[in-house]
Design a protein around this motif. Structure first.
Motif, PDB file in Angstrom:
ATOM      1  N   LEU A 182      23.624 -40.882  -5.932  1.00  0.00           N
ATOM      2  CA  LEU A 182      22.869 -40.720  -7.210  1.00  0.00           C
ATOM      3  C   LEU A 182      22.691 -39.361  -7.361  1.00  0.00           C
ATOM      4  CD1 LEU A 182      20.227 -43.340  -6.467  1.00  0.00           C
ATOM      5  CD2 LEU A 182      21.520 -43.371  -8.551  1.00  0.00           C
ATOM      6  N   THR A 183      22.533 -38.487  -6.451  1.00  0.00           N
ATOM      7  CA  THR A 183      22.489 -36.966  -6.640  1.00  0.00           C
ATOM      8  C   THR A 183      23.759 -36.379  -7.069  1.00  0.00           C
ATOM      9  OG1 THR A 183      22.893 -36.464  -3.945  1.00  0.00           O
ATOM     10  CG2 THR A 183      20.552 -36.795  -4.917  1.00  0.00           C
ATOM     11  N   ILE A 184      24.786 -36.806  -6.598  1.00  0.00           N
ATOM     12  CA  ILE A 184      26.114 -36.582  -7.037  1.00  0.00           C
ATOM     13  C   ILE A 184      26.336 -36.758  -8.576  1.00  0.00           C
ATOM     14  CG2 ILE A 184      28.823 -36.856  -6.821  1.00  0.00           C
ATOM     15  CD1 ILE A 184      28.399 -37.395  -4.072  1.00  0.00           C
ATOM     16  N   ALA A 185      25.607 -37.783  -9.055  1.00  0.00           N
ATOM     17  CA  ALA A 185      25.624 -38.388 -10.623  1.00  0.00           C
ATOM     18  C   ALA A 185      24.726 -37.572 -11.230  1.00  0.00           C
ATOM     19  CB  ALA A 185      25.417 -39.578 -10.496  1.00  0.00           C
ATOM     20  N   GLY A 186      24.045 -36.395 -10.580  1.00  0.00           N
ATOM     21  CA  GLY A 186      23.033 -35.587 -11.273  1.00  0.00           C
ATOM     22  C   GLY A 186      21.598 -36.229 -11.309  1.00  0.00           C
ATOM     23  N   VAL A 187      21.192 -37.470 -10.531  1.00  0.00           N
ATOM     24  CA  VAL A 187      20.113 -37.857 -10.285  1.00  0.00           C
ATOM     25  C   VAL A 187      19.182 -36.971  -9.473  1.00  0.00           C
ATOM     26  CG1 VAL A 187      18.548 -39.709  -9.691  1.00  0.00           C
ATOM     27  CG2 VAL A 187      20.753 -40.161 -10.832  1.00  0.00           C
ATOM     28  N   THR A 188      17.845 -36.518  -9.815  1.00  0.00           N
ATOM     29  CA  THR A 188      16.973 -35.754  -8.973  1.00  0.00           C
ATOM     30  C   THR A 188      16.479 -36.578  -7.830  1.00  0.00           C
ATOM     31  OG1 THR A 188      14.942 -36.209 -10.101  1.00  0.00           O
ATOM     32  CG2 THR A 188      16.176 -34.375 -11.339  1.00  0.00           C
ATOM     33  N   PRO A 189      16.566 -35.826  -6.760  1.00  0.00           N
ATOM     34  CA  PRO A 189      15.566 -36.644  -5.588  1.00  0.00           C
ATOM     35  C   PRO A 189      14.000 -37.145  -5.750  1.00  0.00           C
ATOM     36  CG  PRO A 189      15.612 -34.302  -5.202  1.00  0.00           C
ATOM     37  CD  PRO A 189      16.395 -34.653  -6.347  1.00  0.00           C
ATOM     38  N   TRP A 190      13.449 -36.491  -6.791  1.00  0.00           N
ATOM     39  CA  TRP A 190      12.038 -36.895  -7.053  1.00  0.00           C
ATOM     40  C   TRP A 190      12.255 -38.221  -7.773  1.00  0.00           C
ATOM     41  CZ3 TRP A 190      10.915 -33.488  -4.089  1.00  0.00           C
ATOM     42  CH2 TRP A 190      11.107 -32.338  -3.989  1.00  0.00           C
ATOM     43  N   THR A 191      13.122 -38.688  -8.477  1.00  0.00           N
ATOM     44  CA  THR A 191      13.313 -39.940  -9.105  1.00  0.00           C
ATOM     45  C   THR A 191      13.289 -40.858  -7.802  1.00  0.00           C
ATOM     46  OG1 THR A 191      14.462 -38.949 -10.904  1.00  0.00           O
ATOM     47  CG2 THR A 191      14.813 -41.418 -10.731  1.00  0.00           C
ATOM     48  N   VAL A 192      14.252 -40.941  -7.208  1.00  0.00           N
ATOM     49  CA  VAL A 192      14.293 -41.858  -6.037  1.00  0.00           C
ATOM     50  C   VAL A 192      13.001 -41.870  -5.246  1.00  0.00           C
ATOM     51  CG1 VAL A 192      15.842 -42.872  -4.232  1.00  0.00           C
ATOM     52  CG2 VAL A 192      16.836 -41.252  -6.063  1.00  0.00           C
ATOM     53  N   ALA A 193      12.492 -40.811  -4.846  1.00  0.00           N
ATOM     54  CA  ALA A 193      11.602 -40.544  -3.980  1.00  0.00           C
ATOM     55  C   ALA A 193      10.246 -41.501  -4.584  1.00  0.00           C
ATOM     56  CB  ALA A 193      11.148 -39.364  -3.761  1.00  0.00           C
ATOM     57  N   PHE A 194      10.017 -41.335  -5.693  1.00  0.00           N
ATOM     58  CA  PHE A 194       8.844 -41.851  -6.543  1.00  0.00           C
ATOM     59  C   PHE A 194       9.154 -43.395  -6.537  1.00  0.00           C
ATOM     60  CE2 PHE A 194       7.040 -43.842 -10.322  1.00  0.00           C
ATOM     61  CZ  PHE A 194       5.672 -43.426 -10.302  1.00  0.00           C
ATOM     62  N   LEU A 195      10.079 -43.774  -6.803  1.00  0.00           N
ATOM     63  CA  LEU A 195      10.431 -45.279  -7.012  1.00  0.00           C
ATOM     64  C   LEU A 195      10.273 -46.057  -5.371  1.00  0.00           C
ATOM     65  CD1 LEU A 195      13.140 -45.869  -9.358  1.00  0.00           C
ATOM     66  CD2 LEU A 195      10.939 -46.265  -9.792  1.00  0.00           C
TER      67      LEU A 195
ATOM     68  N   GLY B 220       7.463 -35.635   4.096  1.00  0.00           N
ATOM     69  CA  GLY B 220       8.976 -36.205   4.889  1.00  0.00           C
ATOM     70  C   GLY B 220       9.783 -36.771   4.136  1.00  0.00           C
ATOM     71  N   LEU B 221       9.623 -37.806   3.082  1.00  0.00           N
ATOM     72  CA  LEU B 221      10.433 -38.233   2.208  1.00  0.00           C
ATOM     73  C   LEU B 221      11.160 -37.350   1.197  1.00  0.00           C
ATOM     74  CD1 LEU B 221      11.691 -41.196   2.203  1.00  0.00           C
ATOM     75  CD2 LEU B 221      10.102 -41.703   0.319  1.00  0.00           C
ATOM     76  N   SER B 222      10.361 -36.496   0.825  1.00  0.00           N
ATOM     77  CA  SER B 222      10.551 -35.441  -0.170  1.00  0.00           C
ATOM     78  C   SER B 222      11.646 -34.504   0.538  1.00  0.00           C
ATOM     79  CB  SER B 222       9.808 -34.729  -0.838  1.00  0.00           C
ATOM     80  OG  SER B 222       8.655 -35.430  -1.520  1.00  0.00           O
ATOM     81  N   PHE B 223      11.423 -33.919   1.806  1.00  0.00           N
ATOM     82  CA  PHE B 223      12.085 -33.263   2.348  1.00  0.00           C
ATOM     83  C   PHE B 223      13.733 -34.066   2.794  1.00  0.00           C
ATOM     84  CE2 PHE B 223       8.585 -30.548   3.894  1.00  0.00           C
ATOM     85  CZ  PHE B 223       8.954 -29.753   3.121  1.00  0.00           C
ATOM     86  N   THR B 224      13.320 -35.223   3.179  1.00  0.00           N
ATOM     87  CA  THR B 224      14.406 -35.813   3.341  1.00  0.00           C
ATOM     88  C   THR B 224      15.501 -36.001   2.171  1.00  0.00           C
ATOM     89  OG1 THR B 224      13.409 -37.431   4.967  1.00  0.00           O
ATOM     90  CG2 THR B 224      15.335 -38.392   3.965  1.00  0.00           C
ATOM     91  N   PHE B 225      15.018 -36.424   1.089  1.00  0.00           N
ATOM     92  CA  PHE B 225      15.923 -36.465  -0.308  1.00  0.00           C
ATOM     93  C   PHE B 225      16.628 -34.969  -0.517  1.00  0.00           C
ATOM     94  CE2 PHE B 225      13.877 -40.500  -1.482  1.00  0.00           C
ATOM     95  CZ  PHE B 225      14.569 -41.322  -0.716  1.00  0.00           C
ATOM     96  N   LEU B 226      15.835 -34.168  -0.245  1.00  0.00           N
ATOM     97  CA  LEU B 226      16.365 -32.796  -0.609  1.00  0.00           C
ATOM     98  C   LEU B 226      17.372 -32.460   0.566  1.00  0.00           C
ATOM     99  CD1 LEU B 226      12.873 -30.626  -1.313  1.00  0.00           C
ATOM    100  CD2 LEU B 226      14.712 -30.962  -2.973  1.00  0.00           C
TER     101      LEU B 226
ATOM    102  N   LEU C 113       5.568 -36.585  -8.342  1.00  0.00           N
ATOM    103  CA  LEU C 113       6.937 -36.649  -8.434  1.00  0.00           C
ATOM    104  C   LEU C 113       6.973 -36.747  -9.724  1.00  0.00           C
ATOM    105  CD1 LEU C 113       7.678 -38.255  -5.057  1.00  0.00           C
ATOM    106  CD2 LEU C 113       7.570 -35.844  -5.342  1.00  0.00           C
ATOM    107  N   LEU C 114       6.540 -37.411 -10.612  1.00  0.00           N
ATOM    108  CA  LEU C 114       6.866 -37.645 -11.788  1.00  0.00           C
ATOM    109  C   LEU C 114       7.351 -36.496 -13.107  1.00  0.00           C
ATOM    110  CD1 LEU C 114       4.197 -40.205 -12.827  1.00  0.00           C
ATOM    111  CD2 LEU C 114       6.426 -40.919 -12.456  1.00  0.00           C
ATOM    112  N   LYS C 115       6.989 -35.279 -12.468  1.00  0.00           N
ATOM    113  CA  LYS C 115       7.372 -34.375 -13.261  1.00  0.00           C
ATOM    114  C   LYS C 115       8.935 -34.187 -13.225  1.00  0.00           C
ATOM    115  CE  LYS C 115       6.972 -29.017 -13.631  1.00  0.00           C
ATOM    116  NZ  LYS C 115       6.242 -27.783 -13.317  1.00  0.00           N
ATOM    117  N   GLY C 116       9.729 -34.658 -12.017  1.00  0.00           N
ATOM    118  CA  GLY C 116      10.842 -34.592 -12.083  1.00  0.00           C
ATOM    119  C   GLY C 116      11.561 -35.829 -12.074  1.00  0.00           C
TER     120      GLY C 116
END
Length: 296
Positions: free
Chosen positions: A28-41, A79-85, A196-199
């Protein structure tokens, strides 16, 4: 504890779910999706799944003790935010072995909080962990070193956040009871995730080509948390549970390499010699984790 520890299949499944989820996140990140989108869901999914724990029951605590689950919820979100980053900035085969250092951090935190001296085995584990990270760092072309350092730094931050999470859950959860503490923690995780909704990228949910990996990654990451927390809550046996769960570092290298060769990805462009060195680094980190868990 029985002679047949079938419960250890649960952290093994969790380690596979974790790596599978991160592979989807990386795509997803390769496709341009921000990690915040996945983290929120993912956090919303975890809150829904952990709600079922409420029916387990527990003594609970007065409302003014809600600061305890609030701190733990904040650590989970961090922790999850750092993981996705880490996954966004680096390869899955780089980040997942470093996540295994979490158990070493847990051992150190427990040692410090109980005022015990670090044993020789703990020092050896620390040296092996550093050696593993250095070996992984050497497997990237010099032009990508800055990006790799960021990925390792985020992975270590995630490991430290989740290590503190584990130690505090172990300390505070018994007084509440799993059926009260865990649902409250993850309801707070859902609330805190509003930041996380900001991103958050709403168009990703509407994109049919991205919707499936987005849902799959979010659900897999949420489910692996269920498996780990459930195992520890029902069976204890934290030492062996964490040893088995630490195998995610090995799966991360092997699965990321295999899927990249089939569907494309950064790992597919890494020479075999360097991937073997990366795998060696993962083995060293895993050895460090096992030594830390088996200390005195």
């Amino acid at each position: 504890m029985t002679d047949y520890p079938f419960h250890l299949l649960l952290p093994l499944i969790a380690s596979l779910l974790f790596v599978g989820g991160l592979i989807f996140v990386k795509r997803l990140t390769i496709a341009g999706v921000t990690p915040w989108t996945v983290a929120f869901l993912s956090n919303q999914c975890a809150a829904v799944f952990f709600t079922a724990y409420w029916f387990v029951g527990g003594p609970g605590q007065p409302w003014f003790m809600l600061w305890q689950p609030a701190i733990i919820a904040a650590l989970y979100v961090m922790g999850l935010s750092f993981t996705f980053l880490a996954i966004e900035r680096g390869d899955v085969s780089v980040a997942t072995p470093v996540f295994g250092v979490k158990v070493l951090f847990v051992a150190i935190l427990v040692t410090l909080t109980t005022a015990k001296q670090l044993t020789a085995i703990m020092w050896l584990a620390a040296i092996l962990a550093v050696a593993g990270i250095v070996l992984i760092q050497w497997t990237s072309p010099s032009g990508n070193r800055k990006k790799l350092f960021l990925a390792i730094g985020f992975a270590l931050s995630a490991a430290m956040s989740f290590a503190t999470f584990d130690v505090l859950v172990q300390k505070w959860a018994p007084a509440w009871g799993a059926g009260r503490f865990l649902p409250i923690v993850y309801w707070m995780v859902a609330v805190f995730s509003v930041v996380l909704l900001k991103g958050f990228q709403l168009h990703v949910v509407k994109d049919s080509s991205l919707r499936l990996p987005l849902i799959a990654g979010s659900v897999l990451i949420a489910f692996q948390a269920i498996f780990i927390v459930s195992t520890l809550s029902l069976f204890g046996d934290a030492t062996r549970v964490n040893i088995v769960y630490a195998t995610r570092g090995l799966w991360g290298v092997l699965f990321a390499w295999a899927t990249a060769m089939k569907w494309g990805g950064a790992e597919a462009k890494v020479p075999v010699r360097l991937m073997l060195l990366r795998l060696s680094g993962a083995v060293l980190l895993t050895a460090a984790v096992i030594l830390a868990l088996l200390r005195g």
